[in-house]
Write a protein that holds these residues in place. Structure first.
Motif, short mmCIF file in Angstrom:
data_model
loop_
_atom_site.label_atom_id
_atom_site.label_comp_id
_atom_site.label_asym_id
_atom_site.label_seq_id
_atom_site.Cartn_x
_atom_site.Cartn_y
_atom_site.Cartn_z
N VAL A 105 0.87 -1.04 0.26
CA VAL A 105 0.23 0.37 -0.26
C VAL A 105 0.85 1.34 -0.24
N LEU A 106 1.71 1.50 1.16
CA LEU A 106 2.63 2.57 1.35
C LEU A 106 3.50 2.49 0.03
N VAL A 107 3.42 1.50 -0.91
CA VAL A 107 4.73 1.78 -1.43
C VAL A 107 4.36 0.94 -3.06
N PRO A 108 3.99 1.28 -3.58
CA PRO A 108 3.23 0.91 -5.13
C PRO A 108 3.43 1.10 -6.18
N ALA A 109 3.36 0.23 -6.90
CA ALA A 109 4.25 1.05 -8.38
C ALA A 109 4.14 2.06 -8.64
N GLY A 110 5.39 3.01 -9.20
CA GLY A 110 4.75 4.49 -9.27
C GLY A 110 6.01 4.89 -9.50
N ALA A 146 2.60 13.48 7.19
CA ALA A 146 0.97 14.15 6.41
C ALA A 146 1.57 14.71 4.90
N ALA A 147 2.36 15.23 5.16
CA ALA A 147 2.93 15.76 3.93
C ALA A 147 3.08 14.98 2.91
N GLU A 148 4.08 13.94 3.67
CA GLU A 148 4.73 13.01 2.53
C GLU A 148 3.10 11.80 1.87
N LEU A 149 2.41 11.62 3.13
CA LEU A 149 1.13 10.61 3.22
C LEU A 149 0.72 10.99 2.28
N ARG A 150 0.74 12.52 1.89
CA ARG A 150 -0.65 13.26 0.57
C ARG A 150 -0.41 13.02 -0.07
N LEU A 151 1.03 13.34 0.26
CA LEU A 151 1.29 13.41 -1.84
C LEU A 151 1.36 12.00 -2.12
N LEU A 152 1.76 10.60 -1.08
CA LEU A 152 1.47 9.85 -2.21
C LEU A 152 0.17 9.04 -2.51
N ALA A 153 -1.24 9.40 -1.69
CA ALA A 153 -2.63 10.18 -1.59
C ALA A 153 -3.06 10.85 -3.69
N HIS A 199 -1.13 10.15 -6.01
CA HIS A 199 -0.83 8.38 -6.98
C HIS A 199 -1.30 7.09 -7.26
N ARG A 200 -2.56 7.63 -5.80
CA ARG A 200 -3.13 5.84 -5.55
C ARG A 200 -4.17 6.62 -4.90
N THR A 201 -5.44 5.81 -4.90
CA THR A 201 -5.89 5.99 -2.93
C THR A 201 -5.77 5.25 -2.52
N LEU A 202 -5.45 5.65 -1.24
CA LEU A 202 -5.07 5.33 0.24
C LEU A 202 -6.64 4.31 0.89
N PRO A 203 -6.04 3.33 1.77
CA PRO A 203 -6.97 2.49 2.81
C PRO A 203 -7.01 3.82 3.95
N ARG A 237 12.97 5.98 -7.57
CA ARG A 237 12.11 6.42 -6.42
C ARG A 237 11.28 7.06 -7.46
N HIS A 238 12.01 6.80 -7.22
CA HIS A 238 11.07 6.92 -7.04
C HIS A 238 10.98 5.86 -8.56
N GLY A 239 11.14 5.16 -8.55
CA GLY A 239 11.52 4.11 -9.50
C GLY A 239 10.99 2.90 -10.52
N GLY A 240 10.41 3.59 -11.08
CA GLY A 240 9.46 2.63 -12.52
C GLY A 240 10.52 2.64 -13.00
N THR A 241 11.59 2.12 -13.42
CA THR A 241 12.90 0.86 -12.75
C THR A 241 12.74 -0.21 -12.05
N GLU A 242 12.92 0.56 -10.94
CA GLU A 242 12.37 -0.55 -10.15
C GLU A 242 11.35 -0.91 -9.77
N ASN A 243 9.76 -0.06 -9.33
CA ASN A 243 8.76 -0.49 -8.97
C ASN A 243 7.59 -0.55 -10.39
N GLY A 244 8.49 -0.65 -11.61
CA GLY A 244 6.98 -1.13 -12.50
C GLY A 244 7.06 -2.55 -12.57
N GLY A 245 6.20 -3.07 -13.54
CA GLY A 245 5.53 -3.96 -13.20
C GLY A 245 4.56 -4.70 -12.73
#
Length: 354
Positions: free
Chosen positions: A69-74, A106-113, A115-119, A340-348
């Protein structure tokens, strides 16, 4: 695909450091990326098969869910998950994570939100709720104990081997030699170090230096933090050749030939190591490691030389040939091979469950 450009000044070049070990919090994140790989590298398959055993999956499940959830593809995940203190070990890293200021959470999870819907369960974390943070820390600790801790020896040996190569490059050519040794993963065009990245990003060090951190589970491209104001780190994947395990049948034959302990030393020296590193890899005393290395040196299988305050052991051509099961060519002595933010790492697409 973009480019990460890290800008150095003269002071930065005197403050480049190389971490002794992987950061456990970063390694947990990278293992989630490995579960998402569409095609899994052969070098990770033994690890993957072991962690997928039913006895292990229960211990991983809660932490896996949290991380996914906290480290999604993106292109982004929060920096608070990988505090600088993690370089001092899991306990220090988790303690720092739990101390993250509420405003930053708050700031970092707002930024994550964005990119994706958070539970819903993420909101108490964003508010700095102590109980929610404790549950987060416990889930990550359980995940580490199942997915990473049992492989400490394997990971440590591979990282030690890579670090030995990087250290030799630094001793021979200074910081420029160290950076040149990372090619083609990274490109050193003074005063800028470049690597492929998911986005175009510039990191100006401004005299703070750079901490290079080896990673066993990172693959393809280095990663850094999203916030350029945080202490600069660059997490890089170790060379693939250091991750390979020795063939089981060949290992058994060498055990019978020279004894299990000495055979283990020879296999460990498939990756150059100091006496201290050798003792750590094999779980023996430094005295025993030195004794076995001396016996192998006297047999012409190992070359030993002083490297600063340490003693570095490297296989000779004969030692390499024996380890690989092939006849040496020529001389029988001498050193071997003188997101990091890394599509090369985090994609797929996630296809591994857990």
């Amino acid at each position: 695909m973009g480019t990460l450009r890290i800008h150095f000044d003269a002071e930065d070049l005197t403050r480049v450091t190389l971490a002794d070990e992987p950061d456990p919090l970063w390694e947990m994140i990278f293992t989630r990326f490995r579960f998402r790989d569409r095609v899994r590298s052969l070098t990770f398959r033994p690890w993957f098969e072991e962690v997928r055993e039913p006895a292990r999956t229960a211990g991983m499940r809660r932490g896996a869910h949290v991380l996914d959830v906290l480290v999604p593809a993106g292109p982004y995940f929060p920096d608070f998950l990988t505090p600088y203190e993690g370089l001092r070990g899991l306990d220090s890293g988790l303690a720092a994570l739990l101390r993250t200021p509420k405003r930053r959470l708050a700031a970092e999870l707002r930024l994550l939100a964005r990119h994706r819907t958070l539970p819903r369960w993420v909101r108490p974390i964003a508010e700095g709720n102590a109980l929610a943070l404790e549950h987060l820390g416990a889930a990550l600790r359980d995940y580490h104990e199942t997915a990473i801790a049992p492989f400490r020896e394997l990971v440590g040996a591979a990282v030690d081997a890579d670090r030995a190569c990087r250290t030799r490059a630094l001793l021979r050519g200074g910081v420029e030699g160290l950076f040149a040794g990372f090619a083609p993963l990274m490109r050193w065009s003074p005063p800028v170090l470049e690597t492929e990245y998911v986005v175009d990003q510039d990191l100006v060090l401004g005299g703070r230096g750079l901490r290079l951190v080896p990673s066993y589970f990172c693959q393809r491209a280095p990663l850094t933090l999203a916030d350029p104001e945080l202490p600069p780190v660059l997490i890089y994947p170790i060379e693939q050749r250091h991750r390979w395990r020795p063939a089981v049948n060949r290992r058994a034959g060498l055990d019978a030939l020279m004894g299990a302990n000495r055979s283990a030393v020879l296999h460990a020296l498939g990756r150059s190591a100091t006496t201290t590193q050798l003792a750590r890899m094999l779980g023996i005393s430094a005295t025993a490691a030195s004794r076995h290395a001396t016996a192998l040196r006297e047999a012409g299988l190992v070359d030993t030389r002083r490297d600063g305050n340490a003693v570095l052991h490297t296989l000779t051509r004969l030692g390499t040939a024996l380890l690989q099961g092939s006849l040496p060519q020529g001389s029988t002595g001498g050193p071997a091979g003188a997101d990091r933010h890394g599509g090369t790492e985090n994609g797929g697409t996630e296809n591994g469950g857990l």
